[in-house]
Write an enzyme that holds these catalytic residues in place. Structure first.
Site, short mmCIF file in Angstrom:
data_model
loop_
_atom_site.label_atom_id
_atom_site.label_comp_id
_atom_site.label_asym_id
_atom_site.label_seq_id
_atom_site.Cartn_x
_atom_site.Cartn_y
_atom_site.Cartn_z
N ASP A 14 14.99 -51.91 -16.81
CA ASP A 14 15.26 -51.59 -15.36
C ASP A 14 13.98 -51.86 -13.98
O ASP A 14 14.11 -52.52 -12.89
CB ASP A 14 14.86 -50.05 -14.98
CG ASP A 14 16.12 -49.27 -15.68
OD1 ASP A 14 16.25 -50.04 -16.73
OD2 ASP A 14 16.13 -47.91 -15.58
N GLU A 68 7.88 -43.13 -24.54
CA GLU A 68 8.68 -44.39 -24.04
C GLU A 68 8.43 -45.86 -24.38
O GLU A 68 9.19 -46.57 -24.82
CB GLU A 68 9.00 -44.32 -22.63
CG GLU A 68 10.28 -45.03 -21.69
CD GLU A 68 10.74 -44.12 -21.06
OE1 GLU A 68 9.36 -43.51 -20.37
OE2 GLU A 68 11.18 -44.66 -19.95
C1 GLC Z 1 14.70 -46.40 -18.61
C2 GLC Z 1 15.42 -47.57 -19.50
C3 GLC Z 1 16.58 -47.98 -19.68
C4 GLC Z 1 16.76 -46.38 -20.52
C5 GLC Z 1 16.65 -45.28 -20.04
C6 GLC Z 1 16.74 -43.79 -20.95
O1 GLC Z 1 16.07 -46.10 -17.24
O2 GLC Z 1 14.90 -48.53 -18.07
O3 GLC Z 1 16.55 -48.46 -20.86
O4 GLC Z 1 17.56 -46.38 -20.77
O5 GLC Z 1 15.51 -45.18 -19.08
O6 GLC Z 1 15.65 -44.05 -22.06
#
Ligand code: GLC
Length: 434
Positions: free
Chosen positions: A168, A399
């Site tokens: 993102d 994460e």
């Molecule tokens: C963030 C990450 C994306 C992921 C989401 C949920 O938006 O960039 O890749 O799918 O989190 O973990």
């Protein structure tokens, strides 16, 4: 093996009604590619969970074939923005009303995930039937990408929102994002939720968020599928990683079709075009890596980042190119970095803590590890796997993680959300010797 049990417990705690959330507060819904990676992990000990999770995700597939990046199975969760009401996916008549969803997509991981599950449960008739049933839906999803996202018919699809890329907040998108002008009244008022739940210095900045909202509104204006999106969007990118994952999943669909006696004729056609154009359009000889292509401004996007490594996983590079990518990783490792940082550590844009601008992501390591094995770079593949495991043991099931070894020495935890589902599932899969 206590950590394996802990990993399973995390997924169990994140399990809702037939699917997993990535982490309970920050991301309280079903995310597309997260779900795929979780299904990979759960298949090693409870394949029914995997089938349920994948089935649930495909219940949100649109008539045009798109799989949305978020399914809002619950409309009573208020800790996330943009929620279902802001997306208003109902502007598209082919979007299911239940579950409601976002209007954009994420990496096409389901082909290779189904192949892995099928291979490991070959004796299980229920799994075979499940894969047979879901196969045409995955093909339909790939058809959506080729039909709606590839105006020049190059076999390479575009994205029009950074959130589609899965990476993102990568510096990759900065230039296109800067071209979006936000004047008073350009976007509707909104309130972020993420910064209340996670450290602000690990999250995207406010000017970025305004632009995310701008692109969301642009999609909405054209029912999230219109060809006007390609004509109008200041952000129009053929992403190397997204296309590499599609190619990998095409290969898997072709393999599944062969194994189960299904028809993959159209996938084979798409694949030929995609593969030849990928290598031509995305390889950058100077960087020694694959890069994305800015379709709005007709130029390669010159960045070294994690997406440029993923083509290994899709068996795209020849041995010479693969070696250059391997050398890049070896060099990083010998300079005191854990593998694989998400962005170029030598760039002024590198930020070791901030979302996709440097840290290590577990599911990325999983794909890179597999890709390196494809080319028999076993030593580097081992480092990529061991580094992730070391980080998880030291810092927890977060994460994302710090990449600089000497900084890690000073830390007690990882970055972003804790008790993260795909961190747990990548760990389980990598430890389960498949
Ligand atoms: C963030 C990450 C994306 C992921 C989401 C949920 O938006 O960039 O890749 O799918 O989190 O973990």
């Amino acid at each position: 093996m206590r950590d394996l049990e802990l990993a399973k417990q995390i997924i169990k705690n994140n399990w809702r009604d037939g699917f997993s959330v990535p982490t309970s507060k920050l991301y309280p819904f079903q995310w597309m590619w997260d779900s795929g990676f979780v299904a990979l992990g759960t298949a090693t000990y409870d394949v029914k969970m995997s089938m349920t999770e994948i089935g649930k995700l495909f219940s949100g597939q649109w008539e045009n074939g798109m799989i949305p990046h978020i399914l809002f199975h619950s409309e009573n969760e208020h800790t996330y923005f943009p929620n279902f009401d802001f997306w208003n996916s109902q502007v598209n008549k082919g979007a299911p009303t239940n579950p409601k969803s976002s209007g954009i997509t994420q990496p096409a991981v389901f082909g290779f995930i189904l192949e892995d599950i099928l291979k490991n449960h070959w004796e299980n008739q229920e799994v075979k039937d499940f894969v047979k049933g879901i196969f045409p839906k995955v093909v339909n999803y790939h058809r959506f990408l080729y039909d709606y996202r590839d105006p020049n018919q190059e076999g390479l699809f575009f994205i029009y929102h950074p959130w589609e890329s899965g990476r993102d907040n990568s510096p990759l998108w900065d230039e296109s994002m800067k071209n979006i002008e936000i004047l008073p009244g350009t976007i509707p008022p909104y309130e972020r939720k993420d910064t209340a739940l996670s450290n602000e210095n690990q999250r995207p900045t406010q000017d970025k968020y305004d632009r995310y909202v701008y692109l969301l509104e642009l999609g909405k204006k054209y029912k999230y599928e219109g060809k006007e999106i390609a004509e109008e969007s200041p952000f129009l990118v053929q992403d190397n990683m997204m296309n590499a994952i599609l190619i990998k999943s095409n290969d898997s669909l072709i393999q599944i079709a062969e194994d189960l006696g299904l028809d993959a004729g159209q996938v084979i056609e798409w694949q030929q075009l995609s593969k030849s154009n990928f290598d031509q359009k995305f390889w950058n000889e100077e960087l020694g890596m694959y890069v994305g292509y800015d379709l709005r401004n007709e130029k390669q996007m010159l960045h070294k980042e994690i997406g440029g490594i993923v083509p290994l996983f899709a068996s795209i590079p020849d041995q010479g190119k693969a070696k250059r990518i391997n050398d890049y990783l070896q060099n990083l490792s010998s300079r005191g970095y854990y593998l694989c940082p998400s962005y170029d550590v030598d760039s002024p844009n590198f930020e070791s803590m901030r979302y996709w601008r440097g840290p290590i992501w577990p599911q990325m390591n999983w794909m890179v590890h597999k890709g390196l094995l494809e080319y028999s770079f076993d030593e580097t593949a081992g480092i990529v796997k061991d580094d992730l495991i070391t980080l998880i043991h030291k810092l927890g099931f977060y994460e994302y993680f710090e990449a600089q070894k000497e900084v890690v020495e000073t830390l007690q935890k990882g970055y972003g959300g804790n008790n993260f589902s795909w961190t747990a599932s990548s760990y389980i899969h990598l430890n389960t010797n498949r």
